[in-house]
Write a protein that holds these residues in place. Structure first.
Motif, PDB file in Angstrom:
ATOM      1  N   UNK B 927       0.812  -1.245  -0.012  1.00  0.00           N
ATOM      2  CA  UNK B 927       0.088  -0.047  -0.101  1.00  0.00           C
ATOM      3  C   UNK B 927       0.866   1.306  -0.041  1.00  0.00           C
ATOM      4  N   UNK B 928       0.582   2.202  -0.968  1.00  0.00           N
ATOM      5  CA  UNK B 928       1.420   3.436  -0.801  1.00  0.00           C
ATOM      6  C   UNK B 928       1.136   4.364  -1.911  1.00  0.00           C
ATOM      7  N   UNK B 929       1.966   5.231  -1.842  1.00  0.00           N
ATOM      8  CA  UNK B 929       1.614   6.462  -3.157  1.00  0.00           C
ATOM      9  C   UNK B 929       2.694   6.107  -3.899  1.00  0.00           C
ATOM     10  N   UNK B 930       2.668   6.527  -5.160  1.00  0.00           N
ATOM     11  CA  UNK B 930       3.326   6.652  -6.356  1.00  0.00           C
ATOM     12  C   UNK B 930       4.017   7.954  -6.275  1.00  0.00           C
ATOM     13  N   UNK B 931       5.240   8.289  -7.306  1.00  0.00           N
ATOM     14  CA  UNK B 931       5.784   9.499  -7.310  1.00  0.00           C
ATOM     15  C   UNK B 931       5.163  10.691  -7.781  1.00  0.00           C
TER      16      UNK B 931
END
Lengths: 478, 1070
Positions: B927-931
C-alpha cells in the motif's frame, strides 16, 4: 548373562570378516530394465514432457494463442525465458539409447522383445521424434555427443543444420532397418507392434522436417520431401498417429484431465483469438474445441492481458474432446499431412502449383472435420466458399497456414514451428507482453547449463547471436 | 532383560536388612571459596559404604560408630577425618584447577584437562529451564558453533542442528547418542537429561567413525545413585502458546484484481467501478429474472486469491456468502477491514508436560525410573499430540568384579493434524493460504461454519455469479477450500513407537584392566496416514505409510589404566558390529474414494499405488585408543579406527583413519593467582565415510503400467559402482584459560578438508543423466569458536553465572571434480539457484537482477514498463557469517532467573511468504503512493510514449528505456509487485540475521526450613517460564518470518507462524 558373554565372544570373532554377502542387494530394486518396459516408458513420456500440459510443454499453446491464461497470466505474456530440457534427455532419450545399447551388446534384457533390428529401428525413430522437438524449441543442442553417460559429461552443442542432417539419416536408415517379416517389438503402446505404422511415423516425421527447411535449405527440403512422400506417409484418418490414454486408469490419464478434473485447476481457457476466427465462419469444430457454457455458446478468453480473471462459467475451458480421461494427444494426422502437401505444392516443392495446393487444402479441411466427427457436406461447402477461407493464389500460403493452425488446436508446438517459419497465421503479440519483442522465437537454454557445460553452452549462445533469450533465430528460421 | 530386572529386584530385597547398629552422619563439603563441592565422594574407611555430595554440598552416610571418612574429589587433596554429624569439610585444590570430568566418545568419562580437542558440555538444569521439549532448540546459543535449523516452536518437529558448518556438499545432521546408543533426539526425555556433551571436532568424534563426521551430541541421562536412598522427583509444567509473529498485512484493500488492470474498462465497460469493485451485470440469458434487482451491485472477484481489489470503506457489497442459497442470499453487507482475521484463526495452544522420577539405590546398585507425559495442542486447530516416555536405568554389581547395567528409553506418541509446511499445491497448508493467497477482508467467524445447512462445503474463493446462476457451478471453490474444512477434515495422523536401550557388562579384571561389553538397540515403528476429504477441491483420497527401523550395535572394549611415576596411561582396544534394517510400505488410493469419506486403501477407485522402502547394511569396526600423561601436565592421545562397510564395493569396502591430539597445561609451570589454569591443545584427525546402502548401481525406476505393459526408466543419477570412502582431514588448535578459578575462556580454531567426497554432482542432462556419483572435491571449512564461562558474582545471597558463545565459520569450495566448476544445491522460482561454485563459499545464491545501464547505473526498462533482467547474478550466501549466544543465571536468595539469547549474523534464505505476500497484495508494504503522490493501486490508465499515462495510479520504476530516455511508464501495482519483482532475486532472498531471546525462567525455591516443617518434600521450586520468548531483532520480522526457525536451510515455503509459549513449572523432590 550368558547371552551377553556369547555376544561378546561372537563380536570379538567377527572382526576378521569383511564379507557381507548380498546385504547390499535390495529386493525392492530392479537390477535390469527389460527393453519392452523401457519402450513403454519412453512412449508414456509424451504425456508429461512433450505434448502434455506441463509448465514447459503448454507454452506452445500459449505462444500460438490456442489458449489464454486466466488468473495467473505469465507464460502468455512471455515471462518464461530459460526452460529445462532435462526431462527429454534423462527420460525417453536415454531410455531409447539404452534399448539400442542393450541390443547392440546382446544384453539379456533385450531378448524376447522383438527382433534386434526392429527394436533398434523403433528406438531410432522415437529418438528422432524427441530430438526434433528439442532442436525446434531450443535450436542448437547436444546431439552427436549426447547420451554417452559418464563417457562425456560435457557434450558439444551441435549446429541445428547438422542435427537435421543427422535426423534425416536416422529416419531413412531406421525405415530401411525395419524387418516386417521378423518378430515385432514388444511394449509398443502406440502402434502395438505395427511396423508399417512405424514406417509411416518415420516418413511423416521426415516430411515435416523437409518442409521446415523451406527457407534455410529448400534444395535439401525438396529432395527429402519427395523421398518421404514416396516412402509412404499417412493417407487416411484411420492412420492418424496419436498417443492414447486409458479411461479409468489414473496412471495413464490425459494431462488436461488431470489438470482440470483431478487437480481442479482452471488456469486455461480457449483463446478468443481462435474463437473469433472460427465462430463467424460457422465452424462446427467450435463446440469440440471449447466448452459450451450455460448460455449455450463457446466464449474465448481474451489473449495476452495482464488482467487476472477467473475462468469457470465465464469463459470456455478446452472441450471435453481434448480433456476427458481417455482423450488422445495428436502427433500427426491425415489432415495435417494434407496441409503439408498443400503447402509443398504452393511453395513449389512439388509440381502442381496452386491447383494442387487448393485441392489438398480443401481435402485437409474436410479431413479435419471428419477427424473431429463434425463433417457435414452442406456446412463444409458453405465454409470453403466463405471468402475468408476460399483458396486464392494471392494469399494461398497464408490461408493454408491459417486453416492448418485452426486444425492443429492443442498440437500447438507444431503450429508455433509453422508460425515462426512462415509468419502465418498473422498473430498479434500479447497486449500486455512483458517483452516488447513479442512472441518468442525460441526457448532459452536451461539456466544451469552455464554451470554444467559452460564452454559448449557459451559457444552455442554465441552462435545464436550472443544472447540466450527467446529471440535468437535458429538456423531454419534464417 | 527380564533376568536383569529379576536379579535387580532380588538384590533390592537382600540389601534392605543389611544395616544395623549404625549411625547416620551428615555433613557439608565445600571448596576453599565456600562453594559446595558437588559430586565429591565420601567413603567409610575400611568398608564399601560411601556416598557422594549432593547439589547443596550436603552428604548423608550411615556408618559404624566411630568410623573414619575418606572424602575425595578429582583435583582436590583427599581428606581423611573422623565421622562427626554436622561436620564441615573444606577441600583444598590439588593443582590450580577444579578438575572437570566430562563424557567423551563412547561414553568414556575423562578429565577435561587431558583432552586435546574441544568439547562443550551443557548441564541438564541449563538445558531445560523453560521445559523445552526438544534437544536441538535447548542447545541454541549454549554451544559455540551450533546452528539451529528447523521450525520447532509451532510444530511437533524437532529442530536440527549444524555443527561447525557443513562437512561436504550436503547438510548432514550430527549423530545423537543417548547413554552410548546412537539414536534420534526424539528418544530423549528432556526432564531426565543429566548433561549434553557436544563433540564438535573430528578428533573428538574419531571413535564414532563416519557417523561422527558431522559432530556428536552425547546425551547422558540422569542415573540413580549408589547410596542407600529413595527419592521421588516431580517436574510439572503447563504452558500456553500463541502465535508470536505474523506478516504485517495491509487492511485497506479487499480481495480482487482491480489493481492489476490499467483502467476500469479493462474487463469491458461496466464490470469495474472507479474504486475497483467488481460489479454485478444482470444478463437475462444467464440469470433468472429475480436477479434483475442485483444489477449494479458491488461484488468482489471472489475467485481471486489475491488482495488487489477495492479500497475498503464501509460500502455495501455482496460478500461471497450472500451467493450461497439460504437466509443470507442476496443480502448486502458493509465492507469492513478485518485486521485480526489471521490471528483469529489460530487458537491458544496448550502443553501439559509432566514427569515423575523414582530413585532407589544401595551400595552396589542403583535404579532410576522416570515417566514423562506430554499433552500438546498447537495453535492450528485440530492439531494435537499425546506422548508418553519411560526411562529406566539400573546398575548392579555382581560380586566385586562384575557390574551389569541397563538403560531403556521408550517413547510413544499419537499425533493428529500435524501441520503441513512448505509451498504446496494441494491447499493443505493454511498458513500458505493466509500469507500468500488470500483476501484481506475475510471474516474468520463467518468462515467457521464451513458446511452449508444442506451439508455441502462452502468457500470464500467462489466463482463468478456474472456468468452463471447455478450455485453448484459458481459456488465451487476456485483455488482454495475453506481453511476450517482443511484443518478439520483433511488431516493426517501419526503413531510412533521408539525403543532405545542397552544392556551392559563391565568386568573389572584387576585394578588396571577393565572389559566392557554392550548390546545396544535403537528401534522404532511409525504408522502415518493422510486423508483428503470428499467434496473439496482435491480429489478425495487416503494414504498410509508404515515403517520399521532397527539398529543393533554390539560393542566390546578392553580398557587399561595405569600410572608409572610421573606417567599415566589410559588406553583401550575395541570393536563394534552394527546392523541396520529398515523397511517401509506406502499405500495410497488412486482415482478417488469409492464412498464419500471412506478413508481406507480398500476405497481406492483405481488400483492403489503401492511402494516399498528397504535398507539393510552392516558395518564392522575395530578401534584402539591410547592416551599418555606426564605429571598431569602434558597429554598425548592417539586413536585409530578401521571400518568395513557393506555399503561400499566389495573390493574397496574398508577404510582406516587415525587421530592424534595433545594438551599441555602450562599453568603447571607458573604460579599465578590470576591465571589459575591454562592449557594449549592441538589435534589432527581423519574421518572416513561411506554411502547409504543400495546406492552403488544404476537405479531403475518402475513407471506406471500401461494396460498390461510394464514400464521402467533408467534413473537420473549415473552410478558406476566404483566408489571409494570419502575422507575428512581436520586440524584444530585450542586454548583454555581460567582466571581466578571462576572465569573460563575457551578458544578453538579449526580447519577441515573434506576430500574425496562421494558426490552426486549435477551434470548436463544431455549426457542422459542429471547427476553422477563420483569421488572428488575438496571442501574446506574453517573457523573459530570462543566461549566464555564465568561465575561473575559468587556471594552468599547472590550468584551470577554467565556463558557466552561465539563462532565464526566459513565453508569454501576449493575443488570439485575435474572440469566441474559448480554443483547445484537447490533451485527455486525465477531462476534462483543455490550453488556450490569452485573458489566461492559453500551455498551461494544466484538469481535474476534488474539490468542496469553500465554508464548511468540506471535500471533499463523495456517498452512495457518492466525492467530488463539478467540471470546468473550472484546474490549472497546461505550460511551465517557468525553465530552466538549468551546464557545467564542469577540467584538471589531463594529466587533464580535464567535466560538465553542467541543470534546469527548473515546467511540468506529464499522466502515464498515474502514473494507472494507482496505479489498478491496482502502485505502492508504493497500500500502506498507513487511519485505523483497518488495511490499506486489506482488505475494507471493507457500509455503512450509521448504523453505518458492517462491515469494517476500505477507505479513507475525509476530507470531508463533502451534509448536512454527516462522511463515515463506507470504500470499497475500488481504488475510491479507481482511481475517486476520476480525479475530481481533480492526481493525473494532475505537476510537471516536475528537476535532472539530464546527462553527465560523465573523461579522461587521454597525455603528448606518451611519444607522441613511440612515434612512433605525435600526441595521445591516453582517458576514461570517463556519458551521462544522474543524475536528481538530481524529484518524479516515485518514479513512474518522468524529466521531462527526456518523450515529448512535457506528456504521458507509458507512457514507456520512461530509461537511463544508461556507457562508455569513446579519441581518437587520428595
Amino acid at each position: 548373562m550368558k547371552k551377553i558373554l556369547i555376544l561378546f565372544a561372537s563380536v570379538s570373532l567377527l572382526y576378521s570378516c569383511d564379507k557381507f554377502g548380498d546385504t547390499n542387494v535390495s529386493p525392492t530394486l530392479l537390477t535390469v530394465a527389460s527393453t519392452k518396459a523401457l519402450l513403454t516408458n519412453s512412449q508414456q513420456a509424451m504425456s508429461s514432457i512433450s505434448l502434455g500440459n506441463n509448465a514447459s510443454s503448454r507454452l506452445g499453446a500459449l505462444y500460438v494463442q490456442h489458449l489464454s491464461e486466466g488468473p495467473y497470466p505469465g507464460p502468455s505474456l512471455y515471462n518464461d525465458r530459460n526452460l529445462s530440457f532435462l526431462a527429454f534427455y534423462t527420460g525417453p532419450l536415454y531410455d531409447l539409447q539404452t534399448i539400442i545399447n542393450y541390443n547392440n551388446t546382446d544384453n539379456p534384457a533385450s531378448i524376447g522383445n522383438g527382433h534386434k533390428d526392429n527394436q533398434i529401428a523403433v528406438a531410432r525413430i522415437l529418438k528422432a521424434h524427441y530430438y526434433l522437438l528439442l532442436t525446434d524449441r531450443w535450436g542448437d543442442i547436444p546431439y552427436s555427443e549426447a547420451l554417452k553417460a559418464n563417457e562425456n559429461y560435457r557434450p558439444k552443442y551441435d549446429k541445428q543444420q547438422d542435427i537435421y542432417t543427422g535426423l534425416f539419416k536416422e529416419l531413412t536408415e531406421a525405415v530401411a532397418q525395419i524387418k516386417e517379416s521378423e518378430a515385432t517389438v514388444v511394449g509398443d503402446v502406440m502402434f502395438n507392434g505395427n511396423l508399417a505404422a512405424w514406417k509411416r511415423f518415420a516418413n511423416t516425421l521426415r516430411m515435416t522436417m523437409a518442409l521446415r527447411l523451406s527457407k534455410a535449405d529448400p534444395t535439401k527440403g525438396k529432395s527429402e520431401y519427395a523421398a518421404a512422400l514416396a516412402a509412404g506417409v499417412i493417407t487416411s484418418n484411420s492412420q492418424n498417429i496419436e498417443y492414447k490414454f486409458v479411461n479409468g486408469d489414473f496412471g495413464n490419464s490425459n494431462p488436461w484431465y488431470n489438470n482440470y478434473t483431478v487437480s481442479n485447476r482452471n488456469d486455461y481457457a480457449i483463446s478468443s483469438v481462435l474463437t473469433d476466427y472460427m465462430a463467424p465462419k460457422a465452424d462446427p469444430r467450435v463446440p469440440i474445441y471449447g466448452e459450451v457454457l450455460a448460455s449455450g455458446s463457446v466464449k474465448g478468453l481474451p489473449y495476452g492481458r495482464n488482467a487476472a480473471v477467473n475462468i469457470p462459467s465465464a469463459f470456455s475451458r478446452i472441450g471435453s474432446y481434448f480433456r476427458s480421461q481417455g482423450s488422445a494427444i495428436p502427433l500427426f494426422n491425415y489432415s495435417q499431412v494434407l496441409f503439408m502437401q498443400a503447402e509443398a505444392a504452393k511453395l513449389g516443392y512439388v509440381a502442381g502449383g496452386d491447383a494442387d495446393a487448393e485441392a489438398k487444402y480443401k481435402d485437409a479441411i474436410k479431413a479435419s472435420w471428419q477427424q473431429y466427427g463434425v463433417f457435414d457436406q452442406a456446412k463444409y461447402d458453405a465454409y470453403i466458399a466463405n471468402p475468408a477461407v476460399a483458396y486464392s493464389s494471392v494469399d494461398g500460403h497464408k490461408k493454408i497456414m491459417t486453416e492448418k493452425w485452426v486444425h492443429m488446436y492443442l498440437n500447438s508446438w507444431e503450429s508455433w514451428n509453422d508460425w515462426r517459419r512462415t509468419g502465418f497465421p498473422v498473430l498479434t503479440a500479447a497486449v500486455d507482453a512483458i517483452d516488447a519483442r513479442g512472441i518468442p522465437l525460441r526457448l532459452g537454454y536451461p539456466a544451469n547449463e552455464v554451470s554444467l557445460n559452460k564452454e559448449n553452452y557459451e559457444a552455442a549462445v554465441t552462435a545464436m547471436g550472443g544472447k540466450d533469450d527467446n529471440y535468437g533465430k535458429m538456423w531454419w528460421l534464417k | 532383560m527380564r533376568k536383569l530386572v529379576l536379579i535387580t529386584t532380588i538384590m533390592l530385597a537382600c540389601w534392605a536388612s543389611a544395616y544395623a547398629q549404625k549411625v547416620t552422619v551428615s555433613g557439608k563439603v565445600l571448596d576453599s571459596l565456600g562453594v559446595p563441592l558437588v559430586g565429591a565422594s565420601v567413603r567409610e574407611k575400611g568398608t564399601n559404604a560411601g556416598t557422594s555430595v549432593g547439589t547443596d554440598g550436603i552428604f548423608n552416610l550411615t556408618v559404624k560408630q566411630g568410623a573414619t571418612l575418606i572424602i575425595s574429589s578429582a583435583g582436590y587433596q583427599e581428606v581423611v577425618t573422623p565421622a562427626l554429624d554436622g561436620m564441615k569439610v573444606t577441600m583444598v585444590a590439588m593443582s590450580s584447577n577444579l578438575e572437570e570430568v566430562v563424557v567423551t566418545a563412547l561414553g568414556v568419562k575423562r578429565e577435561k584437562r587431558a583432552l586435546g580437542f574441544s568439547l562443550q558440555e551443557v548441564k541438564g538444569e541449563n538445558l531445560t529451564i523453560a521445559k523445552s521439549v526438544d534437544v536441538s532448540s535447548s542447545l541454541a546459543g549454549k554451544v559455540a558453533g551450533v546452528q539451529l535449523v528447523g521450525s520447532p516452536s509451532s510444530t511437533f518437529d524437532n529442530a536440527n542442528i549444524i555443527i561447525r558448518g557443513v562437512q561436504g556438499l550436503n547438510v548432514n545432521n550430527p549423530l545423537f547418542v543417548v547413554d552410548g546408543t546412537p539414536t534420534d533426539q526424539s528418544a530423549v526425555l528432556m526432564d531426565n537429561v543429566e548433561n549434553i556433551s557436544v563433540l564438535k571436532g573430528q578428533a573428538a568424534a574419531a571413535l564414532y567413525g563416519s557417523r561422527g563426521q558431522n559432530g556428536v551430541v552425547m546425551i547422558t541421562t540422569r542415573k540413580g545413585q549408589r547410596k542407600k536412598m529413595t527419592s521421588v522427583e516431580l517436574n510439572l509444567g503447563f504452558s500456553m502458546e500463541n502465535v508470536a509473529i505474523i506478516p504485517a498485512y495491509q487492511d485497506q484493500y479487499a480481495g480482487g484484481y482491480s489493481s492489476a488492470y490499467t483502467s476500469k474498462n479493462s474487463l469491458g465497460a461496466g464490470y469495474l467501478d472507479d474504486q475497483g469493485y467488481y460489479i454485478f451485470n444482470y444478463d437475462p440469458s444467464v440469470h433468472p429474472a429475480s436477479w434483475a434487482t442485483f444489477q449494479g451491485q458491488r461484488m468482489l472477484e471472489y475467485g481471486a486469491d489475491e488482495s488487489w481489489g477495492p479500497k475498503i470503506g464501509g460500502e455495501m457489497y455482496r460478500p461471497y456468502y450472500s451467493w450461497y442459497p439460504g437466509a443470507e442470499f442476496g443480502v448486502l453487507s458493509p465492507m469492513t477491514a478485518q485486521p485480526d482475521n489471521v490471528k483469529d484463526f489460530f487458537r491458544t495452544g496448550t502443553n501439559l508436560n509432566n514427569s515423575v522420577a523414582f530413585n532407589a539405590g544401595g551400595q552396589d546398585f542403583s535404579f532410576r525410573m522416570v515417566y514423562g507425559n506430554q499433552n500438546r495442542e498447537l495453535t492450528i486447530p485440530n492439531a494435537k499430540r499425546q506422548q508418553h516416555q519411560l526411562n529406566i536405568n539400573g546398575v548392579y554389581d555382581i560380586g566385586n568384579f562384575v557390574t551389569i547395567s541397563t538403560d531403556v528409553a521408550y517413547t510413544t506418541h499419537d499425533t493428529k493434524g500435524k501441520p503441513l509446511e512448505g509451498y504446496r499445491l494441494d491447499g493443505l497448508n493454511v498458513t500458505q493460504n493466509f500469507s500468500q493467497w488470500f483476501q484481506r477482508q475475510l471474516d474468520m467467524k463467518k468462515m467457521q461454519e464451513y458446511r452449508q445447512p444442506d451439508g455441502s462445503l462452502n468457500s470464500w474463493n467462489i466463482g463468478d455469479p456474472n456468468f452463471s446462476s447455478d450455485p453448484a457451478v459458481y459456488g465451487r471453490p476456485q483455488y482454495w477450500d475453506n481453511p476450517y474444512f482443511v484443518v478439520a477434515e483433511n488431516f493426517g495422523t501419526q503413531k510412533h513407537n521408539r525403543l532405545v536401550g542397552n544392556v551392559g557388562l563391565n568386568i573389572k579384571l584387576n585394578s588396571h584392566w577393565n572389559l566392557q561389553s554392550y548390546a545396544r538397540m535403537n528401534s522404532y515403528s511409525n504408522e502415518n496416514d493422510q486423508r483428503v476429504a470428499t467434496g473439496g477441491l482435491n480429489q478425495d483420497g487416503y494414504s498410509i505409510n508404515q515403517n520399521q527401523y532397527k539398529e543393533m550395535n554390539y560393542e566390546s572394549n578392553l580398557m587399561y589404566k595405569n600410572k608409572f611415576g610421573d606417567f599415566s596411561v589410559d588406553g583401550m582396544v575395541g570393536g563394534n558390529h552394527r546392523t541396520t534394517n529398515f523397511s517401509q510400505l506406502n499405500m495410497a488410493t488412486d482415482g478417488g474414494l469409492s464412498s464419500a469419506n471412506y478413508f481406507d486403501i480398500a476405497a481406492s477407485v483405481a488400483r492403489p499405488l503401492v511402494s516399498r522402502g528397504y535398507q539393510k547394511s552392516e558395518v564392522n569396526s575395530l578401534y584402539a585408543k591410547a592416551s599418555f600423561g606426564w605429571k598431569n601436565m602434558l597429554f598425548v592421545e592417539g586413536t585409530v579406527r578401521n571400518d568395513w562397510s557393506s555399503n561400499l564395493p566389495e573390493s574397496n569396502n574398508n577404510y582406516l583413519y587415525p587421530s592424534v591430539s595433545t594438551s599441555f597445561i602450562f599453568t603447571e609451570l607458573l604460579t599465578s593467582s590470576v591465571l589459575t589454569f591454562g592449557k594449549l591443545r592441538a589435534s589432527y584427525a581423519s574421518v572416513g565415510s561411506d554411502i547409504p546402502p543400495h546406492s552403488l548401481d544404476l537405479l531403475i525406476n518402475n513407471g506406471s503400467f500401461y494396460g498390461t505393459n510394464p514400464s521402467a526408466t533408467i534413473g537420473n543419477s549415473f552410478r558406476g559402482g566404483n566408489i571409494k570412502p570419502s575422507l575428512t582431514n581436520a586440524i584444530e588448535l585450542g586454548l583454555e584459560l581460567k582466571f581466578w578459578r571462576r572465569i573460563g575462556l575457551d578458544v578453538a580454531v579449526y580447519k577441515n578438508n573434506n576430500i574425496n567426497q562421494i558426490l552426486n554432482v549435477d551434470v548436463t542432462p544431455a549426457s542422459g543423466f542429471s547427476s553422477a556419483q563420483i569421488n572428488a572435491g575438496d571442501i574446506v571449512n574453517k573457523g573459530i569458536e570462543i566461549s566464555l564461562t564465568g561465575a561473575v558474582i559468587q556471594k552468599k545471597n547472590f550468584q551470577w553465572d554467565v556463558m557466552l558463545n561465539f563462532a565464526k565459520n566459513t565453508n569454501e569450495i576449493n575443488e570439485l571434480a575435474e572440469g566441474l566448476t559448480s554443483v547445484l544445491y537447490a533451485t527455486r522460482r525465477y531462476d534462483i539457484r543455490l550453488e556450490h561454485r569452485v573458489g566461492e563459499e559453500w551455498g551461494t545464491f544466484y538469481g535474476r537482477k534488474w539490468r542496469t545501464d553500465p554508464t548511468t547505473g540506471k535500471t533499463i526498462i523495456n517498452a512495457s514498463g518492466q525492467p530488463e533482467y539478467d540471470i546468473n547474478q550472484k546474490i549472497g550466501t546461505v550460511l551465517p557469517e557468525w553465530t552466538g549466544g549468551v546464557f545467564n543465571t542469577f540467584k538471589y536468595k531463594a529466587f533464580d532467573l535464567s535466560f538465553s539469547i542467541d543470534w546469527q549474523k548473515g546467511g540468506m534464505f529464499y522466502s515464498e511468504t515474502r514473494n507472494f505476500s507482496t505479489g498478491t497484495g496482502l502485505a502492508a508494504e504493497t500500500v502506498g503512493l507513487n511519485d505523483k503522490g497518488h495511490d499506486w493501486r489506482d488505475y494507471p490508465g493507457s500509455y503512450s510514449a509521448a504523453t505518458g499515462n492517462t491515469g494517476m495510479g500505477g507505479i513507475r520504476i525509476p530507470g531508463q528505456f533502451a534509448d536512454g530516455k527516462e522511463n515515463n511508464r506507470y504500470i499497475s501495482a500488481r504488475a510491479f509487485w507481482y511481475t517486476a519483482r520476480q525479475r530481481d532475486a533480492t526481493y525473494q532472498l532475505l537476510d537471516a540475521s536475528y537476535v532472539k531471546l530464546r527462553e527465560i525462567r523465573f523461579g522461587y525455591s521454597i525455603p528448606s526450613s518451611f519444607l522441613q516443617k511440612t515434612k512433605i518434600a525435600k526441595a521445591a521450586n516453582i517458576g514461570v517460564m517463556v519458551q521462544n520468548a522474543w524475536l528481538i531483532w530481524a529484518t524479516t520480522k515485518d514479513y512474518g518470518i522468524d529466521p531462527s526457525e526456518l523450515e529448512s536451510l535457506g528456504y521458507e515455503g509458507g512457514q507456520l507462524s512461530a509461537t511463544r509459549q508461556i507457562g508455569a513449572n513446579l519441581r518437587i523432590t520428595f
